[in-house]
Design a protein around this motif. Structure first.
Motif, PDB file in Angstrom:
ATOM      1  N   GLU A  91       0.845  -1.192   0.000  1.00  0.00           N
ATOM      2  CA  GLU A  91       0.000   0.000   0.000  1.00  0.00           C
ATOM      3  C   GLU A  91       0.881   1.245   0.000  1.00  0.00           C
ATOM      4  O   GLU A  91       1.723   1.413   0.890  1.00  0.00           O
ATOM      5  CB  GLU A  91      -0.897  -0.016   1.231  1.00  0.00           C
ATOM      6  N   PRO A  92       0.747   2.135  -0.983  1.00  0.00           N
ATOM      7  CA  PRO A  92       1.544   3.367  -1.001  1.00  0.00           C
ATOM      8  C   PRO A  92       1.232   4.252   0.208  1.00  0.00           C
ATOM      9  O   PRO A  92       0.104   4.290   0.689  1.00  0.00           O
ATOM     10  CB  PRO A  92       1.103   4.055  -2.300  1.00  0.00           C
ATOM     11  N   ALA A  93       2.253   4.959   0.691  1.00  0.00           N
ATOM     12  CA  ALA A  93       2.100   5.881   1.818  1.00  0.00           C
ATOM     13  C   ALA A  93       2.725   7.217   1.449  1.00  0.00           C
ATOM     14  O   ALA A  93       3.687   7.273   0.673  1.00  0.00           O
ATOM     15  CB  ALA A  93       2.789   5.313   3.058  1.00  0.00           C
ATOM     16  N   LEU A  94       2.202   8.287   2.011  1.00  0.00           N
ATOM     17  CA  LEU A  94       2.769   9.609   1.791  1.00  0.00           C
ATOM     18  C   LEU A  94       3.952   9.804   2.731  1.00  0.00           C
ATOM     19  O   LEU A  94       3.846   9.562   3.937  1.00  0.00           O
ATOM     20  CB  LEU A  94       1.720  10.682   2.028  1.00  0.00           C
ATOM     21  N   ILE A  95       5.078  10.229   2.179  1.00  0.00           N
ATOM     22  CA  ILE A  95       6.293  10.421   2.975  1.00  0.00           C
ATOM     23  C   ILE A  95       6.997  11.716   2.550  1.00  0.00           C
ATOM     24  O   ILE A  95       6.682  12.292   1.512  1.00  0.00           O
ATOM     25  CB  ILE A  95       7.273   9.230   2.807  1.00  0.00           C
ATOM     26  N   GLN A  96       7.938  12.128   3.343  1.00  0.00           N
ATOM     27  CA  GLN A  96       8.814  13.242   2.982  1.00  0.00           C
ATOM     28  C   GLN A  96      10.173  12.652   2.627  1.00  0.00           C
ATOM     29  O   GLN A  96      10.845  12.082   3.483  1.00  0.00           O
ATOM     30  CB  GLN A  96       8.959  14.222   4.143  1.00  0.00           C
ATOM     31  N   PHE A  97      10.579  12.758   1.352  1.00  0.00           N
ATOM     32  CA  PHE A  97      11.912  12.348   0.933  1.00  0.00           C
ATOM     33  C   PHE A  97      12.841  13.503   1.265  1.00  0.00           C
ATOM     34  O   PHE A  97      12.579  14.643   0.885  1.00  0.00           O
ATOM     35  CB  PHE A  97      11.930  12.027  -0.570  1.00  0.00           C
ATOM     36  N   GLU A  98      13.941  13.227   1.945  1.00  0.00           N
ATOM     37  CA  GLU A  98      14.807  14.286   2.467  1.00  0.00           C
ATOM     38  C   GLU A  98      15.787  14.871   1.448  1.00  0.00           C
ATOM     39  O   GLU A  98      16.443  15.853   1.737  1.00  0.00           O
ATOM     40  CB  GLU A  98      15.564  13.780   3.696  1.00  0.00           C
ATOM     41  N   GLY A  99      15.913  14.280   0.296  1.00  0.00           N
ATOM     42  CA  GLY A  99      16.846  14.780  -0.695  1.00  0.00           C
ATOM     43  C   GLY A  99      18.186  14.070  -0.582  1.00  0.00           C
ATOM     44  O   GLY A  99      18.547  13.577   0.489  1.00  0.00           O
ATOM     45  N   VAL A 100      18.917  14.014  -1.704  1.00  0.00           N
ATOM     46  CA  VAL A 100      20.191  13.310  -1.723  1.00  0.00           C
ATOM     47  C   VAL A 100      21.056  13.836  -2.866  1.00  0.00           C
ATOM     48  O   VAL A 100      20.554  14.151  -3.938  1.00  0.00           O
ATOM     49  CB  VAL A 100      19.965  11.777  -1.842  1.00  0.00           C
ATOM     50  N   LYS A 101      22.359  13.954  -2.603  1.00  0.00           N
ATOM     51  CA  LYS A 101      23.332  14.324  -3.629  1.00  0.00           C
ATOM     52  C   LYS A 101      23.761  13.044  -4.345  1.00  0.00           C
ATOM     53  O   LYS A 101      23.970  12.013  -3.706  1.00  0.00           O
ATOM     54  CB  LYS A 101      24.535  15.011  -2.992  1.00  0.00           C
ATOM     55  N   LEU A 102      23.895  13.116  -5.665  1.00  0.00           N
ATOM     56  CA  LEU A 102      24.141  11.927  -6.478  1.00  0.00           C
ATOM     57  C   LEU A 102      25.327  12.068  -7.422  1.00  0.00           C
ATOM     58  O   LEU A 102      25.672  13.165  -7.845  1.00  0.00           O
ATOM     59  CB  LEU A 102      22.924  11.639  -7.368  1.00  0.00           C
ATOM     60  N   ALA A 103      25.849  10.910  -7.795  1.00  0.00           N
ATOM     61  CA  ALA A 103      26.661  10.746  -9.003  1.00  0.00           C
ATOM     62  C   ALA A 103      25.695  10.104  -9.991  1.00  0.00           C
ATOM     63  O   ALA A 103      25.021   9.121  -9.649  1.00  0.00           O
ATOM     64  CB  ALA A 103      27.837   9.821  -8.734  1.00  0.00           C
ATOM     65  N   GLN A 104      25.579  10.667 -11.187  1.00  0.00           N
ATOM     66  CA  GLN A 104      24.571  10.177 -12.121  1.00  0.00           C
ATOM     67  C   GLN A 104      25.122  10.067 -13.542  1.00  0.00           C
ATOM     68  O   GLN A 104      25.843  10.944 -14.008  1.00  0.00           O
ATOM     69  CB  GLN A 104      23.357  11.104 -12.138  1.00  0.00           C
ATOM     70  N   LEU A 105      24.746   8.988 -14.196  1.00  0.00           N
ATOM     71  CA  LEU A 105      24.970   8.836 -15.623  1.00  0.00           C
ATOM     72  C   LEU A 105      23.583   8.878 -16.260  1.00  0.00           C
ATOM     73  O   LEU A 105      22.709   8.097 -15.880  1.00  0.00           O
ATOM     74  CB  LEU A 105      25.646   7.504 -15.940  1.00  0.00           C
ATOM     75  N   VAL A 106      23.360   9.807 -17.166  1.00  0.00           N
ATOM     76  CA  VAL A 106      22.066   9.923 -17.837  1.00  0.00           C
ATOM     77  C   VAL A 106      22.138   9.152 -19.147  1.00  0.00           C
ATOM     78  O   VAL A 106      22.929   9.493 -20.031  1.00  0.00           O
ATOM     79  CB  VAL A 106      21.680  11.400 -18.075  1.00  0.00           C
ATOM     80  N   HIS A 107      21.334   8.107 -19.242  1.00  0.00           N
ATOM     81  CA  HIS A 107      21.230   7.327 -20.483  1.00  0.00           C
ATOM     82  C   HIS A 107      20.275   8.057 -21.410  1.00  0.00           C
ATOM     83  O   HIS A 107      19.157   8.380 -21.025  1.00  0.00           O
ATOM     84  CB  HIS A 107      20.702   5.923 -20.189  1.00  0.00           C
TER      85      HIS A 107
END
Length: 169
Positions: free
Chosen positions: A17-33
């Motif tokens: 069951e989906p729940a509402l949450i607060q995602f705190e944010g995160v710094k990433l290393a990312q490769l965009v395909h």
């Protein structure tokens, strides 16, 4: 957040069951395909190589995928998908195409999904299709955090936490 109460039979089907949450944010290393989903695994391989070269294994650094476009509704040449890992250090220019990125703090509808990526995609589409939420994809696209993934576990046991951004009121 705007929510519409409704009864679904997802619990009866053993779906989380989906729940509402607060995602705190995160710094990433990312490769965009960018390009056909058929060539995505080559980009995943390049990102794995970058992680190994930079001491950022999944056991020490959370793994994310960002759905910048929907493979079912996007021309193959325009398909864009983020392959990312939590990474707090600066990222030097590199030949693999990995750069700094971030996921901001967001209100999200979230749940843990177990099984193949095909099942994951179907469940995301089901939750979005059920409606009742004030989606806010223009602020940030849907994303997942890979919790347990193949080949470390069998595909049927893979787990991802899904995050669908919603608008706060």
């Amino acid at each position: 957040m705007v929510l519409v109460s409704k009864t679904t039979d997802s619990t009866a089907m053993n779906e989380p069951e989906p729940a509402l949450i607060q995602f705190e944010g995160v710094k990433l290393a990312q490769l965009v395909h960018k390009g056909s989903p058929q060539t995505l695994m080559a980009s995943v391989g390049a990102f794995i190589q970058w992680r190994k070269l930079n001491g950022s294994p999944p056991s020490q650094s959370r793994t994310f995928n960002i759905f910048y476009s929907d493979p079912l509704n996007t021309e193959p040449a325009a398909f864009t998908f983020g392959i990312a890992a939590e990474h707090s250090k600066d990222i030097a220019p590199n030949s693999l195409g990995v750069s700094e990125a971030h996921i901001p703090a967001l209100h999200c509808l979230s749940w843990i999904e177990t099984g193949s990526d095909g099942k994951l995609q179907q469940r995301i589409e089901q939750v979005i299709g059920e409606g009742g939420y004030d989606w806010h994809f223009e602020q940030f696209p849907p994303f997942i955090e890979r919790l347990r993934f193949y080949p470390d576990v069998p595909m049927a046991e893979a787990q991802s936490r899904v995050y669908l951004p919603v608008r706060s009121v």
